[in-house]
Design an enzyme around this catalytic site. Sequence first.
Site, PDB file in Angstrom:
ATOM      1  N   GLY A   8       0.854  -0.675  -0.028  1.00 35.31           N
ATOM      2  CA  GLY A   8       0.088   0.220   0.392  1.00 35.31           C
ATOM      3  C   GLY A   8       1.328   1.203  -0.038  1.00 35.31           C
ATOM      4  O   GLY A   8       0.285   2.501   0.245  1.00 35.31           O
ATOM      5  N   LEU A  10       1.598   3.583  -2.070  1.00 38.98           N
ATOM      6  CA  LEU A  10       1.286   5.347  -2.455  1.00 38.98           C
ATOM      7  C   LEU A  10      -0.136   5.753  -1.959  1.00 38.98           C
ATOM      8  O   LEU A  10      -0.854   6.613  -2.296  1.00 38.98           O
ATOM      9  CB  LEU A  10       0.670   4.334  -4.062  1.00 38.98           C
ATOM     10  CG  LEU A  10       1.381   4.290  -4.602  1.00 38.98           C
ATOM     11  CD1 LEU A  10       1.359   3.941  -6.624  1.00 38.98           C
ATOM     12  CD2 LEU A  10       2.859   5.344  -4.768  1.00 38.98           C
ATOM     13  N   GLY A  11      -0.635   5.002  -0.700  1.00 38.67           N
ATOM     14  CA  GLY A  11      -1.334   5.401   0.108  1.00 38.67           C
ATOM     15  C   GLY A  11      -1.719   6.047   0.666  1.00 38.67           C
ATOM     16  O   GLY A  11       0.155   7.065   0.665  1.00 38.67           O
ATOM     17  N   GLN A  12      -2.452   6.925   1.166  1.00 35.67           N
ATOM     18  CA  GLN A  12      -2.569   7.904   2.590  1.00 35.67           C
ATOM     19  C   GLN A  12      -1.176   7.811   3.419  1.00 35.67           C
ATOM     20  O   GLN A  12      -0.043   8.936   3.685  1.00 35.67           O
ATOM     21  CB  GLN A  12      -3.427   8.536   3.462  1.00 35.67           C
ATOM     22  CG  GLN A  12      -3.044  10.129   3.911  1.00 35.67           C
ATOM     23  CD  GLN A  12      -3.604  10.206   5.495  1.00 35.67           C
ATOM     24  OE1 GLN A  12      -5.034   9.063   5.379  1.00 35.67           O
ATOM     25  NE2 GLN A  12      -3.795  11.346   5.804  1.00 35.67           N
ATOM     26  N   ILE A  35      -0.556  -1.573  -5.857  1.00 38.52           N
ATOM     27  CA  ILE A  35      -1.914  -2.497  -6.758  1.00 38.52           C
ATOM     28  C   ILE A  35      -1.542  -1.811  -8.060  1.00 38.52           C
ATOM     29  O   ILE A  35      -1.787  -2.354  -9.322  1.00 38.52           O
ATOM     30  CB  ILE A  35      -2.870  -2.848  -6.556  1.00 38.52           C
ATOM     31  CG1 ILE A  35      -3.251  -3.952  -7.459  1.00 38.52           C
ATOM     32  CG2 ILE A  35      -3.703  -1.243  -6.423  1.00 38.52           C
ATOM     33  CD1 ILE A  35      -4.626  -4.397  -6.035  1.00 38.52           C
ATOM     34  N   ARG A  36      -1.072  -0.320  -8.014  1.00 37.26           N
ATOM     35  CA  ARG A  36      -0.771   0.442  -9.322  1.00 37.26           C
ATOM     36  C   ARG A  36       0.407   1.012  -9.373  1.00 37.26           C
ATOM     37  O   ARG A  36       0.828   0.951  -8.300  1.00 37.26           O
ATOM     38  CB  ARG A  36      -2.309   1.050  -9.197  1.00 37.26           C
ATOM     39  CG  ARG A  36      -1.822   2.684  -8.036  1.00 37.26           C
ATOM     40  CD  ARG A  36      -3.534   3.161  -7.637  1.00 37.26           C
ATOM     41  NE  ARG A  36      -3.066   3.528  -6.556  1.00 37.26           N
ATOM     42  CZ  ARG A  36      -2.740   4.923  -6.078  1.00 37.26           C
ATOM     43  NH1 ARG A  36      -2.743   5.769  -7.497  1.00 37.26           N
ATOM     44  NH2 ARG A  36      -2.534   5.481  -5.498  1.00 37.26           N
ATOM     45  N   TYR A 141     -15.028  -1.699   8.515  1.00 38.75           N
ATOM     46  CA  TYR A 141     -13.759  -1.449   9.113  1.00 38.75           C
ATOM     47  C   TYR A 141     -13.005  -2.001  10.035  1.00 38.75           C
ATOM     48  O   TYR A 141     -12.620  -2.363  10.816  1.00 38.75           O
ATOM     49  CB  TYR A 141     -14.264   0.246   9.156  1.00 38.75           C
ATOM     50  CG  TYR A 141     -12.306   0.454   9.247  1.00 38.75           C
ATOM     51  CD1 TYR A 141     -11.233   0.382   7.944  1.00 38.75           C
ATOM     52  CD2 TYR A 141     -11.632   1.924  10.034  1.00 38.75           C
ATOM     53  CE1 TYR A 141      -9.920   1.603   8.446  1.00 38.75           C
ATOM     54  CE2 TYR A 141     -11.051   2.373  10.163  1.00 38.75           C
ATOM     55  CZ  TYR A 141     -10.221   2.467   8.909  1.00 38.75           C
ATOM     56  OH  TYR A 141      -8.748   2.674   9.298  1.00 38.75           O
ATOM     57  N   LYS A 145     -10.514  -3.968  11.950  1.00 40.03           N
ATOM     58  CA  LYS A 145      -9.360  -3.683  12.674  1.00 40.03           C
ATOM     59  C   LYS A 145      -9.291  -4.798  14.073  1.00 40.03           C
ATOM     60  O   LYS A 145      -8.141  -5.260  14.414  1.00 40.03           O
ATOM     61  CB  LYS A 145      -9.264  -2.572  12.972  1.00 40.03           C
ATOM     62  CG  LYS A 145      -9.602  -1.251  11.789  1.00 40.03           C
ATOM     63  CD  LYS A 145      -7.890  -1.390  11.267  1.00 40.03           C
ATOM     64  CE  LYS A 145      -7.474  -0.499  10.529  1.00 40.03           C
ATOM     65  NZ  LYS A 145      -6.174  -0.689   9.465  1.00 40.03           N
TER      66      LYS A 145
HETATM   67  C1  AKB Z   1     -10.625   6.779   9.112  1.00 36.08           C
HETATM   68  O1  AKB Z   1     -11.193   8.032   9.148  1.00 36.08           O
HETATM   69  O2  AKB Z   1     -11.013   5.538   8.366  1.00 36.08           O
HETATM   70  C2  AKB Z   1      -9.051   6.549   9.260  1.00 36.08           C
HETATM   71  C3  AKB Z   1      -9.049   6.326   9.907  1.00 36.08           C
HETATM   72  C4  AKB Z   1      -9.236   6.593  12.041  1.00 36.08           C
HETATM   73  O3  AKB Z   1      -8.691   4.895  10.466  1.00 36.08           O
HETATM   74  N1  AKB Z   1      -8.129   7.949   9.039  1.00 36.08           N
END
Ligand code: AKB
Length: 316
Positions: A8, A10-12, A35-36, A141, A145
């Site tokens: 990852g 190229l991600g934030q 992936i890109r 999400y 996590k």
């Molecule tokens: C999101 O907002 O999804 C993320 C995080 C706090 O995990 N920045």
Amino acid sequence: MKRILVTGALGQIGSELIVKLRKEYGAEAVIASDIRSVDNEVVHGGPFEILDVTNANQMAAVAQKYNVDTMMHMAALLSARAESNPQLAWNLNMGGLVNALEVAREQKLQFFTPSSIGSFGPDTPKEATPQDTLQRPTTMYGINKVAGELLCDYYHSRFGVDTRGVRFPGLISYVTPPGGGTTDYAVEIYYEALRTGRYTSFIDKGTYMDMMYMPDALQAIVDLMEADPSRLKHRNAFNVTAMSFDPEQIAAEIRKHIPAFELNYQVDPVRQAIAESWPNSIDATAAMREWGFKTTHDLSSMTEDMLQKLRTTIMS
Ligand code: AKB
């Protein structure tokens, strides 16, 4: 850490982490993968590989090719995007993590992956959320996590993998914008303050979330990975934070530099519900005690730096 594979990239977080790691450990020691591909410093500043983290064989082959001893697994969908496509989030966030942990087990790699304040839920204590507490998240999400935190603990206790991780709050940076997160408003607000002098927030006033400036987040990753393992009681999912604010407070800080800045609201019910299910502020004393976690930026110094750096970017 001598040779580090970052997924990852190229991600934030990845795109700045790569630059920092290459400065600390040398360009050839850091293998960026995503992936890109794009035309930037991450891709051209050292080794780069196209890597789909849901492809276990491909991941194992890349790790082997470079004989890495460390994996930093950053590839994941953020909270709002995960909520809009929960099946994809499960496949990418969990599938990718299991593959990465398996490579770490088989190739005996040190391992880092970030968890998030999203691992907490509406029943978690809202203020000074403790390190060890109730976690019943209500988002895909958050479920990813929490499962990820437990899986990392499992790979350490069952297979002896040197897994480490933090629960990141919202991360604010002037380099790569985030995509699909709930805390993204706190980045967008700076861009819009400079471009148009106003911002319409999708998060409501009075909604507090933890945040951290990217340089502090990157330093936290390096410090945790370098920490003496005998001091680590928790290993994975350390609460880390630098500040907690609501949209009104960040707007007030911006007005110290752009007095006419206007903040309006058009609340997005999905992201607002996610934000309300997260803590207002978390307690990071375990990270401070066990590996010396510290931050250098608060809301005021971050705002000053963000506006100064972004002004240069936007003008050029
Ligand atoms: C999101 O907002 O999804 C993320 C995080 C706090 O995990 N920045």
